[in-house]
Design a protein around this motif. Structure first.
Motif, short mmCIF file in Angstrom:
data_model
loop_
_atom_site.label_atom_id
_atom_site.label_comp_id
_atom_site.label_asym_id
_atom_site.label_seq_id
_atom_site.Cartn_x
_atom_site.Cartn_y
_atom_site.Cartn_z
N GLU A 2 54.88 37.47 69.86
CA GLU A 2 54.14 36.66 68.90
C GLU A 2 52.81 37.32 68.52
O GLU A 2 52.30 37.12 67.42
CB GLU A 2 53.88 35.28 69.50
N VAL A 3 52.29 38.10 69.44
CA VAL A 3 51.00 38.76 69.20
C VAL A 3 51.13 39.77 68.06
O VAL A 3 50.20 39.92 67.25
CB VAL A 3 50.50 39.44 70.49
N ILE A 4 52.26 40.45 67.95
CA ILE A 4 52.44 41.44 66.90
C ILE A 4 52.38 40.80 65.52
O ILE A 4 51.83 41.37 64.57
CB ILE A 4 53.74 42.24 67.10
N PHE A 5 52.91 39.60 65.38
CA PHE A 5 52.86 38.91 64.10
C PHE A 5 51.43 38.50 63.76
O PHE A 5 51.00 38.57 62.59
CB PHE A 5 53.77 37.68 64.11
N ILE A 6 50.68 38.11 64.75
CA ILE A 6 49.27 37.75 64.54
C ILE A 6 48.48 38.99 64.13
O ILE A 6 47.68 38.95 63.19
CB ILE A 6 48.68 37.09 65.80
N LEU A 7 48.73 40.11 64.82
CA LEU A 7 48.03 41.35 64.48
C LEU A 7 48.38 41.85 63.09
O LEU A 7 47.52 42.35 62.35
CB LEU A 7 48.33 42.42 65.53
N ILE A 8 49.63 41.72 62.69
CA ILE A 8 50.04 42.13 61.34
C ILE A 8 49.35 41.25 60.30
O ILE A 8 48.84 41.75 59.29
CB ILE A 8 51.57 42.08 61.19
N ALA A 9 49.30 39.96 60.55
CA ALA A 9 48.65 39.05 59.60
C ALA A 9 47.16 39.36 59.49
O ALA A 9 46.61 39.41 58.38
CB ALA A 9 48.86 37.61 60.04
N VAL A 10 46.50 39.59 60.62
CA VAL A 10 45.07 39.89 60.60
C VAL A 10 44.82 41.22 59.89
O VAL A 10 43.88 41.34 59.10
CB VAL A 10 44.50 39.90 62.04
N SER A 11 45.66 42.22 60.13
CA SER A 11 45.46 43.52 59.48
C SER A 11 45.69 43.42 57.97
O SER A 11 44.99 44.08 57.19
CB SER A 11 46.37 44.57 60.09
N LEU A 12 46.65 42.61 57.54
CA LEU A 12 46.87 42.43 56.10
C LEU A 12 45.70 41.71 55.45
O LEU A 12 45.29 42.05 54.34
CB LEU A 12 48.17 41.68 55.85
N ILE A 13 45.14 40.74 56.14
CA ILE A 13 43.97 40.03 55.61
C ILE A 13 42.78 40.97 55.51
O ILE A 13 42.06 40.99 54.49
CB ILE A 13 43.65 38.80 56.48
N MET A 14 42.57 41.79 56.53
CA MET A 14 41.46 42.76 56.49
C MET A 14 41.66 43.78 55.39
O MET A 14 40.71 44.14 54.68
CB MET A 14 41.31 43.44 57.85
N ALA A 15 42.89 44.30 55.24
CA ALA A 15 43.16 45.29 54.19
C ALA A 15 42.94 44.68 52.82
O ALA A 15 42.38 45.32 51.92
CB ALA A 15 44.59 45.81 54.33
N GLY A 16 43.36 43.44 52.64
CA GLY A 16 43.15 42.76 51.36
C GLY A 16 41.68 42.55 51.06
O GLY A 16 41.24 42.72 49.92
N SER A 17 40.91 42.21 52.09
CA SER A 17 39.48 41.99 51.86
C SER A 17 38.77 43.31 51.54
O SER A 17 37.89 43.34 50.68
CB SER A 17 38.84 41.31 53.07
N PHE A 18 39.15 44.40 52.22
CA PHE A 18 38.55 45.70 51.90
C PHE A 18 38.93 46.15 50.49
O PHE A 18 38.10 46.70 49.76
CB PHE A 18 38.96 46.77 52.90
N LEU A 19 40.17 45.87 50.09
CA LEU A 19 40.59 46.22 48.73
C LEU A 19 39.82 45.40 47.70
O LEU A 19 39.37 45.93 46.67
CB LEU A 19 42.10 45.99 48.59
N PHE A 20 39.62 44.12 47.97
CA PHE A 20 38.84 43.27 47.08
C PHE A 20 37.40 43.78 46.96
O PHE A 20 36.85 43.87 45.85
CB PHE A 20 38.84 41.83 47.60
N LEU A 21 36.79 44.13 48.09
CA LEU A 21 35.41 44.63 48.06
C LEU A 21 35.31 45.96 47.32
O LEU A 21 34.33 46.23 46.63
CB LEU A 21 34.87 44.76 49.48
N PHE A 22 36.33 46.81 47.46
CA PHE A 22 36.34 48.08 46.75
C PHE A 22 36.38 47.86 45.24
O PHE A 22 35.61 48.47 44.49
CB PHE A 22 37.52 48.93 47.20
N PHE A 23 37.27 46.98 44.79
CA PHE A 23 37.35 46.71 43.35
C PHE A 23 36.09 46.02 42.84
O PHE A 23 35.66 46.25 41.71
CB PHE A 23 38.59 45.88 43.02
N LYS A 24 35.48 45.20 43.66
CA LYS A 24 34.23 44.56 43.27
C LYS A 24 33.12 45.61 43.09
O LYS A 24 32.33 45.55 42.14
CB LYS A 24 33.83 43.54 44.33
#
Length: 60
Positions: A2-24
């Motif tokens: 179950e931890v792997i699914f949590i880590l994947i979700a957290v990493s996708l959220i972080m990647a999305g936020s970094f991508l958003f900040l880059f485009f901003k």
């Protein structure tokens, strides 16, 4: 397992936020001037030496 699914979700959220900040940052024009930062260091040293000379002559 179950931890792997949590880590994947957290990493996708972080990647999305970094991508958003880059485009901003791109939209705000932060990366438009590529030439000036490369040559700025060449002129900062000369200005600081001149300022030191002016300050030393004023203090005397």
């Amino acid at each position: 397992m179950e931890v792997i699914f949590i880590l994947i979700a957290v990493s996708l959220i972080m990647a999305g936020s970094f991508l958003f900040l880059f485009f901003k940052a791109m939209k705000s024009g932060q990366f438009e001037d590529n030439h000036t930062p490369a040559i700025r260091i060449l002129f900062e040293n000369n200005q600081s030496k001149k300022e030191k000379k002016v300050k030393s002559t004023k203090s005397k």
